[in-house]
Design an enzyme around this catalytic site. Sequence first.
Site, PDB file in Angstrom:
ATOM      1  N   LYS A  11       0.868  -1.274  -0.069  1.00  0.00           N
ATOM      2  CA  LYS A  11      -0.098  -0.002  -0.007  1.00  0.00           C
ATOM      3  C   LYS A  11       0.803   1.117   0.067  1.00  0.00           C
ATOM      4  O   LYS A  11       2.126   1.227   0.337  1.00  0.00           O
ATOM      5  CB  LYS A  11      -0.925  -0.112   1.266  1.00  0.00           C
ATOM      6  CG  LYS A  11      -2.175  -1.197   1.213  1.00  0.00           C
ATOM      7  CD  LYS A  11      -3.076  -1.122   2.193  1.00  0.00           C
ATOM      8  CE  LYS A  11      -3.858  -2.333   2.314  1.00  0.00           C
ATOM      9  NZ  LYS A  11      -4.880  -2.296   3.055  1.00  0.00           N
ATOM     10  N   PHE A  59     -15.288   2.969   7.373  1.00  0.00           N
ATOM     11  CA  PHE A  59     -14.034   3.326   6.855  1.00  0.00           C
ATOM     12  C   PHE A  59     -13.820   3.590   5.343  1.00  0.00           C
ATOM     13  O   PHE A  59     -12.561   3.711   4.970  1.00  0.00           O
ATOM     14  CB  PHE A  59     -12.979   2.369   7.485  1.00  0.00           C
ATOM     15  CG  PHE A  59     -13.095   0.901   6.981  1.00  0.00           C
ATOM     16  CD1 PHE A  59     -12.849   0.520   5.958  1.00  0.00           C
ATOM     17  CD2 PHE A  59     -13.791  -0.143   8.008  1.00  0.00           C
ATOM     18  CE1 PHE A  59     -12.812  -1.012   5.655  1.00  0.00           C
ATOM     19  CE2 PHE A  59     -13.805  -1.381   7.739  1.00  0.00           C
ATOM     20  CZ  PHE A  59     -13.495  -1.818   6.490  1.00  0.00           C
ATOM     21  N   ARG A  87      -1.827 -14.852   4.487  1.00  0.00           N
ATOM     22  CA  ARG A  87      -2.543 -14.137   5.525  1.00  0.00           C
ATOM     23  C   ARG A  87      -1.861 -14.165   6.830  1.00  0.00           C
ATOM     24  O   ARG A  87      -1.742 -13.520   7.383  1.00  0.00           O
ATOM     25  CB  ARG A  87      -3.987 -14.573   5.508  1.00  0.00           C
ATOM     26  CG  ARG A  87      -4.900 -14.330   4.327  1.00  0.00           C
ATOM     27  CD  ARG A  87      -6.273 -14.794   4.630  1.00  0.00           C
ATOM     28  NE  ARG A  87      -7.073 -13.942   5.532  1.00  0.00           N
ATOM     29  CZ  ARG A  87      -7.395 -12.608   5.113  1.00  0.00           C
ATOM     30  NH1 ARG A  87      -6.943 -11.880   3.996  1.00  0.00           N
ATOM     31  NH2 ARG A  87      -8.120 -11.965   6.030  1.00  0.00           N
ATOM     32  N   THR A  93      -5.078  -7.565  10.610  1.00  0.00           N
ATOM     33  CA  THR A  93      -5.509  -6.500   9.925  1.00  0.00           C
ATOM     34  C   THR A  93      -5.136  -5.279  10.842  1.00  0.00           C
ATOM     35  O   THR A  93      -4.529  -4.094  10.225  1.00  0.00           O
ATOM     36  CB  THR A  93      -7.179  -6.169   9.664  1.00  0.00           C
ATOM     37  OG1 THR A  93      -7.477  -7.509   8.778  1.00  0.00           O
ATOM     38  CG2 THR A  93      -7.322  -5.116   8.744  1.00  0.00           C
ATOM     39  N   ARG A 104       2.791  -6.858   8.753  1.00  0.00           N
ATOM     40  CA  ARG A 104       1.771  -5.748   9.085  1.00  0.00           C
ATOM     41  C   ARG A 104       2.589  -5.368  10.574  1.00  0.00           C
ATOM     42  O   ARG A 104       2.533  -4.235  10.699  1.00  0.00           O
ATOM     43  CB  ARG A 104       0.557  -6.302   9.414  1.00  0.00           C
ATOM     44  CG  ARG A 104      -0.291  -6.212   7.997  1.00  0.00           C
ATOM     45  CD  ARG A 104      -1.518  -6.671   7.973  1.00  0.00           C
ATOM     46  NE  ARG A 104      -2.340  -6.456   6.962  1.00  0.00           N
ATOM     47  CZ  ARG A 104      -3.457  -6.857   6.480  1.00  0.00           C
ATOM     48  NH1 ARG A 104      -3.821  -7.920   7.341  1.00  0.00           N
ATOM     49  NH2 ARG A 104      -3.947  -6.827   5.499  1.00  0.00           N
ATOM     50  N   ASN A 114      -2.195  -0.232   6.846  1.00  0.00           N
ATOM     51  CA  ASN A 114      -1.778  -1.429   7.284  1.00  0.00           C
ATOM     52  C   ASN A 114      -0.722  -2.160   6.249  1.00  0.00           C
ATOM     53  O   ASN A 114      -0.735  -3.347   6.295  1.00  0.00           O
ATOM     54  CB  ASN A 114      -2.952  -2.422   7.567  1.00  0.00           C
ATOM     55  CG  ASN A 114      -3.837  -2.851   6.587  1.00  0.00           C
ATOM     56  OD1 ASN A 114      -3.615  -2.544   5.628  1.00  0.00           O
ATOM     57  ND2 ASN A 114      -4.636  -3.763   6.903  1.00  0.00           N
ATOM     58  N   HIS A 117      -2.148  -5.663   1.456  1.00  0.00           N
ATOM     59  CA  HIS A 117      -3.448  -6.245   1.342  1.00  0.00           C
ATOM     60  C   HIS A 117      -3.252  -7.712   0.909  1.00  0.00           C
ATOM     61  O   HIS A 117      -2.245  -8.101   0.367  1.00  0.00           O
ATOM     62  CB  HIS A 117      -4.401  -5.592   0.289  1.00  0.00           C
ATOM     63  CG  HIS A 117      -5.393  -6.557  -0.091  1.00  0.00           C
ATOM     64  ND1 HIS A 117      -6.393  -6.770   0.325  1.00  0.00           N
ATOM     65  CD2 HIS A 117      -5.533  -7.289  -1.382  1.00  0.00           C
ATOM     66  CE1 HIS A 117      -7.476  -7.494  -0.033  1.00  0.00           C
ATOM     67  NE2 HIS A 117      -6.960  -7.922  -1.342  1.00  0.00           N
TER      68      HIS A 117
END
Length: 144
Positions: A11, A59, A87, A93, A104, A114, A117
């Site tokens: 991100k 959000f 994951r 998250t 993360r 975070n 994705h």
Amino acid sequence: MAGTKTLTIIKPGAVRNEFIGPILAKINANGFHIAALKLIRLTREQAERFYAVHREKQFFENLISFMASGQVVVAILEKENAVADYRRLMGSTDPLKAEEGTIRKMFAENIERNAVHGSDSDENAEIECDFFFARSERFSNFTD
Ligand code: CMP
């Protein structure tokens, strides 16, 4: 049988912080093959389409503004059991709840920013890989 690919986005916050290299290194070190990769900037419209399932969430507006605020790296990651394994590697998250050593925990700023994705199911992995990559842009190690 579990699928062999997942879609990740590094991100804008992580890209701005020069974490592309460290995050990709961690992905490789954990046994994922990078089958497709590009650095792009999402338009708001693209971000809204990608995150359409979250349209009603409180959000959503922040998420779209953030995702369109700078460049992102999109990549297809391959290994056996790719969705679940990635994951686990990403962590929760919310980085405050993420385990030590997860992406993360190491690179995220907060739950909205975070760092990465990852697809949440094999079905969504297919949809998300198709969202960003033509067949001619993929270099799979698996025959599927
Ligand atoms: P991601 O895996 O990209 O999928 C949806 C994103 O929405 C998620 O990461 C977070 O960045 C964001 N998100 C999810 N839950 C919340 C929340 N409770 N508050 C703020 N942002 C959230």
